[in-house]
Design an enzyme around this catalytic site. Sequence first.
Site, PDB file in Angstrom:
ATOM      1  N   ASP A  34      37.854  32.509  -6.034  1.00  0.00           N
ATOM      2  CA  ASP A  34      38.966  32.746  -5.112  1.00  0.00           C
ATOM      3  C   ASP A  34      40.124  31.849  -5.512  1.00  0.00           C
ATOM      4  O   ASP A  34      40.021  30.615  -5.480  1.00  0.00           O
ATOM      5  CB  ASP A  34      38.518  32.447  -3.680  1.00  0.00           C
ATOM      6  CG  ASP A  34      39.453  33.038  -2.640  1.00  0.00           C
ATOM      7  OD1 ASP A  34      40.479  33.629  -3.035  1.00  0.00           O
ATOM      8  OD2 ASP A  34      39.163  32.907  -1.445  1.00  0.00           O
ATOM      9  N   ASP A 128      43.351  38.327  -6.327  1.00  0.00           N
ATOM     10  CA  ASP A 128      43.088  36.893  -6.447  1.00  0.00           C
ATOM     11  C   ASP A 128      41.648  36.492  -6.169  1.00  0.00           C
ATOM     12  O   ASP A 128      41.368  35.295  -5.984  1.00  0.00           O
ATOM     13  CB  ASP A 128      44.032  36.108  -5.530  1.00  0.00           C
ATOM     14  CG  ASP A 128      43.823  36.430  -4.055  1.00  0.00           C
ATOM     15  OD1 ASP A 128      43.164  37.445  -3.762  1.00  0.00           O
ATOM     16  OD2 ASP A 128      44.322  35.671  -3.203  1.00  0.00           O
ATOM     17  N   GLU A 129      40.720  37.442  -6.129  1.00  0.00           N
ATOM     18  CA  GLU A 129      39.324  37.055  -5.941  1.00  0.00           C
ATOM     19  C   GLU A 129      38.397  38.081  -6.570  1.00  0.00           C
ATOM     20  O   GLU A 129      38.733  39.261  -6.702  1.00  0.00           O
ATOM     21  CB  GLU A 129      38.982  36.853  -4.465  1.00  0.00           C
ATOM     22  CG  GLU A 129      39.126  38.089  -3.613  1.00  0.00           C
ATOM     23  CD  GLU A 129      38.632  37.864  -2.181  1.00  0.00           C
ATOM     24  OE1 GLU A 129      37.609  37.171  -1.990  1.00  0.00           O
ATOM     25  OE2 GLU A 129      39.278  38.399  -1.259  1.00  0.00           O
TER      26      GLU A 129
END
Length: 417
Positions: A34, A128-129
Amino acid sequence: MRGRVSAEGIVPLGADFPPDGSGPDADCHILHIDMDAFFASVERLHNPEARERPVIVGGTGPRGVVSSADYLARRCGVHSAMPMVRAMRLCPEALVFPPDGPAYREASEAVMDILRSVTPLVQPLSSDEAFLDVSGARRRLGGPVRIAAMIRERVRKEQRLTCSVGVAATPFTAKLGSTHCKPDGLLLVPTEHVHGFLDPLPVGALPGVGDKTEKALTRLGLRTVGDVARVETDLLCLELGNKAGTRLAELARGVDRNSVTPESPDKSVGAEETFDRDVSDVEEIHREFLRLSEKVARRMRAAGLVGRTVSVKLRRADFSTINRSRTLQESTDVAREINAVARELYDMSGMERTRLRLIGVRVEGVEAAERSYRQLALGEEETGWRDVERVMDRVADRFGPGAIQSAVLAKRDEKDV
């Protein structure tokens, strides 16, 4: 990698976990990566004036809302989906930037390239993860915690961004682990400590528990994950329905039947470098293209991929960027061939002597190597470079990436000493 063992799990502190992964991470092959305050962190990279000030990303009009806030702004109470007017009242010293989709996509692709160089089993959840299943990478790279530490270091070094990583036996626990150690942390939750980690958490930590479900659980006197784990599944099914009740009961007891499901096969493999200072020296740029070409080719061979189209990215000091590409007659995974095209694309770009802050190399249109074969022209002989580079791969896997390299790069490194 030493760590503090508690009911919550292990917070790794060093780098001496057993190389073979026989430590407390032995069965924890799921990683959740993350990125930390991703949009705001990218803006800070592109805007030097934001280095020491809170950063908020979002709409700047009268009805604008916050898309992302860095941790300085969060300390003031700013969070995503908050009206921008209120955010600025809470944090008047913050710098506000409108969302820059292309910049975020570019950074996201670079990070995902790093993850896919570790394992093809990557499941992006957003820009983003992502989840990773590193069970197949252990022989090559070591245990899960070592792999997680390596990923964090590469993201920091290559992209100048930070990420938090949860390591566990299931996706659900790994995701909670990364949340628990943010920002810029690494948390292992060994299987034997899962209940001690989960039980104290509020019921809202469980996936699918929104306001309505939380109120229903509160009516039953269930306020923590441990409370949910101890109640009869039939009661949860009666209150929430069979599917939701069964799923919630399993998660609360540390059972997650989901696995990492990779997206469609990779269409490209790339690498890029942001220089510490803007560079205009042609020889230095040529050397960096060689280093990036070797990195891309090594990743392709590790993933069993070949590709036909080579592209380069050239970013000037003012952040303006151009891309150039060329399609080869035959697919390749050979750094020497990739570099020859990348270097020629740069030489023909008209940007010689132009100050560059970033360059990149990417091979597109990739496919599994076993589906492609190389057709030699009449009288043409194999150069042998593919075999040479595969030997270099084996040496690097055993002794580290710097153990063997091209003479041009080695000579450059000697000058830098």
